[in-house]
Design a protein around this motif. Structure first.
Motif, PDB file in Angstrom:
ATOM      1  N   LEU B 216       0.832  -1.205   0.000  1.00 13.37           N
ATOM      2  CA  LEU B 216       0.000   0.000   0.000  1.00 13.37           C
ATOM      3  C   LEU B 216       0.864   1.251   0.000  1.00 13.37           C
ATOM      4  O   LEU B 216       0.637   2.192  -0.772  1.00 13.37           O
ATOM      5  CB  LEU B 216      -0.887   0.020   1.256  1.00 13.37           C
ATOM      6  CG  LEU B 216      -2.194  -0.772   1.204  1.00 13.37           C
ATOM      7  CD1 LEU B 216      -2.873  -0.754   2.566  1.00 13.37           C
ATOM      8  CD2 LEU B 216      -3.122  -0.161   0.155  1.00 13.37           C
ATOM      9  N   LEU B 217       1.866   1.248   0.885  1.00  8.80           N
ATOM     10  CA  LEU B 217       2.722   2.432   1.027  1.00  8.80           C
ATOM     11  C   LEU B 217       3.509   2.686  -0.265  1.00  8.80           C
ATOM     12  O   LEU B 217       3.697   3.825  -0.669  1.00  8.80           O
ATOM     13  CB  LEU B 217       3.666   2.283   2.212  1.00  8.80           C
ATOM     14  CG  LEU B 217       2.997   2.321   3.587  1.00  8.80           C
ATOM     15  CD1 LEU B 217       4.004   2.034   4.695  1.00  8.80           C
ATOM     16  CD2 LEU B 217       2.338   3.678   3.836  1.00  8.80           C
ATOM     17  N   ASN B 219       2.559   1.995  -3.225  1.00 10.88           N
ATOM     18  CA  ASN B 219       1.630   2.599  -4.198  1.00 10.88           C
ATOM     19  C   ASN B 219       1.373   4.079  -3.896  1.00 10.88           C
ATOM     20  O   ASN B 219       1.080   4.849  -4.799  1.00 10.88           O
ATOM     21  CB  ASN B 219       0.300   1.843  -4.206  1.00 10.88           C
ATOM     22  CG  ASN B 219       0.461   0.438  -4.736  1.00 10.88           C
ATOM     23  OD1 ASN B 219       1.436   0.144  -5.434  1.00 10.88           O
ATOM     24  ND2 ASN B 219      -0.457  -0.443  -4.391  1.00 10.88           N
ATOM     25  N   GLU B 220       1.426   4.420  -2.614  1.00 16.11           N
ATOM     26  CA  GLU B 220       1.108   5.803  -2.222  1.00 16.11           C
ATOM     27  C   GLU B 220       2.360   6.679  -2.113  1.00 16.11           C
ATOM     28  O   GLU B 220       2.249   7.883  -1.848  1.00 16.11           O
ATOM     29  CB  GLU B 220       0.426   5.810  -0.836  1.00 16.11           C
ATOM     30  CG  GLU B 220      -0.892   5.065  -0.789  1.00 16.11           C
ATOM     31  CD  GLU B 220      -1.360   4.843   0.637  1.00 16.11           C
ATOM     32  OE1 GLU B 220      -0.589   5.162   1.585  1.00 16.11           O
ATOM     33  OE2 GLU B 220      -2.470   4.353   0.822  1.00 16.11           O
ATOM     34  N   ILE B 277       7.615   8.003   2.215  1.00 11.78           N
ATOM     35  CA  ILE B 277       6.373   8.551   2.764  1.00 11.78           C
ATOM     36  C   ILE B 277       6.774   9.711   3.662  1.00 11.78           C
ATOM     37  O   ILE B 277       7.569   9.520   4.591  1.00 11.78           O
ATOM     38  CB  ILE B 277       5.609   7.498   3.607  1.00 11.78           C
ATOM     39  CG1 ILE B 277       5.306   6.231   2.789  1.00 11.78           C
ATOM     40  CG2 ILE B 277       4.326   8.083   4.187  1.00 11.78           C
ATOM     41  CD1 ILE B 277       4.279   6.400   1.693  1.00 11.78           C
ATOM     42  N   ARG B 281       2.572  12.291   7.213  1.00 16.37           N
ATOM     43  CA  ARG B 281       1.506  11.278   7.154  1.00 16.37           C
ATOM     44  C   ARG B 281       1.582  10.269   8.305  1.00 16.37           C
ATOM     45  O   ARG B 281       0.874   9.273   8.302  1.00 16.37           O
ATOM     46  CB  ARG B 281       1.586  10.539   5.816  1.00 16.37           C
ATOM     47  CG  ARG B 281       1.153  11.392   4.632  1.00 16.37           C
ATOM     48  CD  ARG B 281       0.997  10.542   3.393  1.00 16.37           C
ATOM     49  NE  ARG B 281      -0.095   9.591   3.518  1.00 16.37           N
ATOM     50  CZ  ARG B 281      -0.229   8.511   2.758  1.00 16.37           C
ATOM     51  NH1 ARG B 281       0.653   8.248   1.812  1.00 16.37           N
ATOM     52  NH2 ARG B 281      -1.243   7.698   2.919  1.00 16.37           N
TER      53      ARG B 281
END
Lengths: 301, 314
Positions: B216-217, B219-220, B277, B281
């Motif tokens: 997920l990370l 992708n983000e 990231i 966040r």
């Protein structure tokens, strides 16, 4: 009298192999104190646990106070006060804590009644369960079961760990409370002398089957003891009267026979009166013999 | 009011039934929090925290004094129990709730008294799970405070430093392992095998959650070719940006363009980039992971409840 505990063709098989019970048909009438007697492994505990919904039937059906414990376990538990085989109190809790705990778990649990029974048995409420003897723990278990005010009391061999005096006190309390409440009790036990004084019905279970189901008075009236071998008893009373042969404590052979319901005047009675213990042992011997015969026939087939 | 008194009574009885484990966990939590608070306060009062930010001061004897050294050593020691704490606390609190009741036979008494086993289960499990969460959160917040005093220049609310080893996630981890142990204990009905199996399962779930979270990370993630190493951002991986703007992993590069990798490449044409990231966040990612772990814990509690309702006591 209405039956409050019923078993119809009840069977329980463990691990897809061993049948603990099979084809049990039994009714316990309301208001009775019934003794459930049988050797180890005869399925007494399984039957009792099934009536409270702790075991599921493999075949047949059960009824506990009119409800099916498998379909409505909640209803069955509400109708039952249960004393398990081995005391199962919380070691670190005091007896007073147990009473409070029971009060939080069960609506209508009578905490003052439970405390009254415990104090009557001279067990300190502040004592921890780990400080009590096995007999005292069983008595606390009985006090908790009685204070549920359930109409049915199931006692699974609670006398096993008790000394004779504690046993007597336990039975006295149980009989008094059950009679006062008009409840029904089923007591499984090995100690037949105590049963004779406390119970009014007798059920003998052997190798998964019901061997005898009579009132205590009927069980005594309908059986006689011939002091001799099975052959001698059959010669005297006929094959139909024969129940089972077993040795007396000193070793001499004894045979349990059925007494005729009506004896013509002037006809001497066969043998002597049987004690309840002899009735039970005679039927257990008969049950064992039938099981051996069945196993032999099965092996031959 | 009556309900509140009954709930308090039940919580008190649950505490007494599991006295040993509860005292151990509560004691360890209180001790760790107190010692940490004392050490942090001492560090701040004496001014040792400035040794971390003031370069001139850090070279002085004051910052290298035995007292300062020992205070930071104790703080680090207190912080080092954080990764282990939720595991031990969760196992100790959640494992015995049903397993020991079945093992010791007390479930027979309780289940014969309580027409609703679910009610009994809620009475027993909820105070235990709450304690696991509260103890875990207390330890997590203590870890936050220790990190803050060790690195005063760091904004811990905007930093991935010590991610999963501080804050809310410690409480959630304790809840998860307690729930796993609760479920396994209600199935097995034995305490020791429950501890072992719950530990293995927790490890497995941890790995699975980490893999999903990483995906997920990734992708983000933000991509940059001018990444400045810092404690705030979470570095994920480095990749190569192709002249056409496509970003490839090293694995993809070796499969698609082995010649470029083997013969060397011009870093001005094939740019090294970093996926990361940003620290801003932190709370969002922390909250998302906490929610996922709480959901998994909820499923295990559900399994435990269903097992208790269906199973037979010993």
């Amino acid at each position: 009298m209405t039956a409050v505990l019923e078993a119809h063709g009840f069977g329980k098989r463990y691990r897809r192999r061993t049948w603990a019970l099979r084809g049990v048909d039994l009714t316990v009438p309301g208001g009775s104190i019934t003794a459930l007697v049988g050797p180890n492994g005869s399925g007494k505990s399984t039957l009792i646990r099934a009536w409270i919904g702790f075991e599921r039937a493999t075949e047949g059906r059960l009824s506990t106070g009119g409800v099916d414990p498998q379909r409505n376990r909640k209803g069955a538990v509400e109708r039952v006060g249960y004393v398990p085989q081995s005391p199962s109190l919380y070691r670190d809790l005091t007896i007073a804590d147990h009473i409070v705990l029971a009060g939080t778990l069960r609506a209508g649990f009578d905490q003052s009644m439970a405390a009254g029974y415990v104090e009557r048995l001279s067990i300190p409420l502040r004592a921890r369960a780990s400080e009590l003897s096995g007999g005292e723990q069983a008595q606390v278990g009985l006090a908790l079961a009685l204070a549920t005010r359930a109409p049915i009391l199931l006692l699974d061999e609670p006398l096993a760990s008790l000394d004779p005096l504690a046993r007597r006190e336990f039975l006295h309390l149980m009989v008094e409370a059950v009679r006062a409440a008009g409840a029904t009790a089923l007591l499984s036990s090995h100690v037949i002398t105590d049963i004779e004084q406390a119970c009014d019905r007798l059920v003998v279970l052997g190798k998964g089957h019901t061997l005898l189901d009579l009132s205590v008075a009927e069980a005594l009236a309908h059986h006689r003891i011939v002091e001799g071998t099975a052959e001698e008893a059959v010669a005297q009373g006929g094959r139909d009267a024969f129940v089972g042969a077993f040795p007396a404590p000193a070793g001499e052979p004894l045979t349990l026979v059925r007494a005729p319901v009506v004896t013509p005047a002037g006809t001497p009675q066969l043998g002597r009166a049987a004690t309840l213990e002899e009735v039970v042992i005679g039927h257990l011997a008969a049950g064992r013999r039938r099981a051996i015969d069945a196993a032999t026939a099965e092996a031959a087939a | 009011m009556t309900l509140r008194i009954a709930s308090l009574r039940i919580a008190a009885l649950t505490f007494r039934i599991q006295r040993f484990e509860m005292i151990l966990v509560l004691g360890a939590t209180i001790l760790s929090v107190l010692v940490s608070a004392l050490v942090i306060s001492w560090i701040r009062t004496a001014g040792y925290d400035r040794c971390m930010t003031d370069e001139n001061l850090s070279l002085t004897g004051f910052c290298h004094s035995a007292v300062g050294d020992w205070l930071f050593r104790i703080a680090r020691l207190s912080g080092s129990i954080v990764p282990v704490f939720p595991i031990v606390a969760g196992l100790l609190i959640g494992g015995p709730v049903v397993a020991r009741e079945l093992e010791s036979g007390t479930a027979r008494l309780a289940w014969s008294l309580s027409p609703s086993r679910l009610r009994w289960f809620v009475h027993r499990a909820v105070p235990a799970l709450l304690l696991a969460v509260v103890a875990g959160v207390a330890i997590g917040l203590t870890a936050d405070a220790i990190l803050h005093v060790s690195e005063p220049s760091l904004d811990i609310d905007q930093s991935f430093a010590g991610f999963r080893q501080r804050g809310l996630l410690i409480g959630v981890q304790a809840l998860l392992i307690a729930a796993i142990a609760l479920a396994i204990g209600s199935i097995l009905g034995r305490a020791i095998p429950t501890f072992v199996l719950a530990l293995i399962l927790f490890g497995g779930i941890g790995i699975a959650v980490d893999k999903v979270e990483s995906q997920l990370l990734t992708n983000e993630a933000l991509t940059t070719d001018s990444f400045q190493w810092n404690d705030a951002a979470m570095f994920l991986e480095s990749r190569i940006r192709m002249p056409d703007g496509q970003v490839l992993t090293w694995q993809q590069m070796s499969e698609i363009h082995p010649d470029i990798l083997n013969n060397g490449y011009d870093p001005e044409v094939y740019r090294d980039v970093v996926l990361y990231i940003p620290g801003s966040r932190y709370h969002e990612i922390e909250g998302r992971e906490a929610l996922a772990l709480t959901t998994i814990a909820g499923l295990f509690v559900l399994v435990a409840g269903m097992t208790v309702v269906r199973r037979r006591p010993r």
